[in-house]
Design an enzyme around this catalytic site. Sequence first.
Site, PDB file in Angstrom:
ATOM      1  N   ASP A  89       0.623  -1.170  -0.075  1.00 37.99           N
ATOM      2  CA  ASP A  89      -0.098   0.046  -0.070  1.00 37.99           C
ATOM      3  C   ASP A  89       0.872   1.084  -0.056  1.00 37.99           C
ATOM      4  OD1 ASP A  89      -1.939   1.978   0.393  1.00 37.99           O
ATOM      5  OD2 ASP A  89      -2.339   1.567   2.184  1.00 37.99           O
ATOM      6  N   ASP A 270      -2.638   5.513  -5.118  1.00 40.33           N
ATOM      7  CA  ASP A 270      -2.603   4.618  -4.165  1.00 40.33           C
ATOM      8  C   ASP A 270      -2.750   3.142  -4.395  1.00 40.33           C
ATOM      9  OD1 ASP A 270      -3.320   3.519  -1.735  1.00 40.33           O
ATOM     10  OD2 ASP A 270      -4.884   4.897  -1.132  1.00 40.33           O
TER      11      ASP A 270
END
Length: 380
Positions: A89, A270
Amino acid sequence: MKWLGLLGLVALSECMVIIPITQMKSMQETLRERNLLTNFSEEHPYSLSQKAANDQNIIYHPLKNYKDVFHIGNINIGTPPQEFQVLFDTGSSSLWVPSIYCQSPSCYKHNSFVPCNSSTFKATNQIFNTNYTSVSIKGYVVYDTVRIGNLVSVAQPFGLSLKEFGFEHVPFDGILGLGYPRPTVTGATPIFDNLVKQGAVSEPVFAFYLSSQKENGSVVMFGGVNRDYYKGELNWVPVSQVGNWHINMDSISMNGTVVACKRGCQALLDTGTTVLRGPIRPVSKIQKLIHARPIGHEHVVSCQTVGTLPPVVFTINGIDYPVPAQAYIQSLSGYCYSNFLVRPRRVNESETWVLGEVFLRLYFSVFDRGNNRIGLAPAV
């Protein structure tokens, strides 16, 4: 069992961990119907090399495409190693996995770390508490050896969860953050920073190739960039503020007309978010332009019209990055869902968009910590 506002003491045979626990309000929101977690220029000290496929300095780590929603990879923690599936992430900085002492229902569905089974484990009494878009976890910070394939981070700080909210339906055990250090979260050094400090990677850079449709073939690479995974040249964009992976975006347009980000805005690339998220007004405008109608927490379009919808073009640093309707519309169980969702806006925050997997499956992305910049090019 409820955790009360008391000091919890957990005896781990020969190891003892003191765990302060305070009662915590749930932040869980309704997940999407299809169980998606929607959860972000300086002088260059070196010149990033773009390498051939056989370059031994690049460390490749395979990722599994889970239904075009997440890309997940295995890591190992402890001695002997305990295996976990984690979400890599770029929108967060912390590494965490469930603890065997976690009492939340989601922990029973995932692999949990057993501290006393590891000879290299070290405990602390530092609280670990972090929130994502609609989920949160709480636990404590510990140290152990963490392995990402052949990469080894010794004495790596990470979080062990004791309480989790909103992770019941996700297909991974924990999250491995690849963002910049954020002292306000745990004060712990992120794993990528430790890998660089310990000399495990040749250059302070990592990159993502996220496949679409196929379960296998995706990869995160550390220490360099392989040209075989993208077309043309990488277009470099400086991070807009050192400390996160935000960049300046010029505009968002459809059919040649700017529909959002009219005066420029911020964008977070992201890998931990599936969809495209933005402020309520421009997202609502796009939903109207694609004739999406609300159904519960979702917006759907007629599946027969998807082929006629125009691409949404994100212009970044003067370069257009079109996202076709086949990418921003997802077909599931006879419905066609819009992958544009609202991102809650913070007070005094400028217009900010989150470009998640919908965007990153189309564009190979390079995250260059040494130069504080992001490289983008069409994926092969």
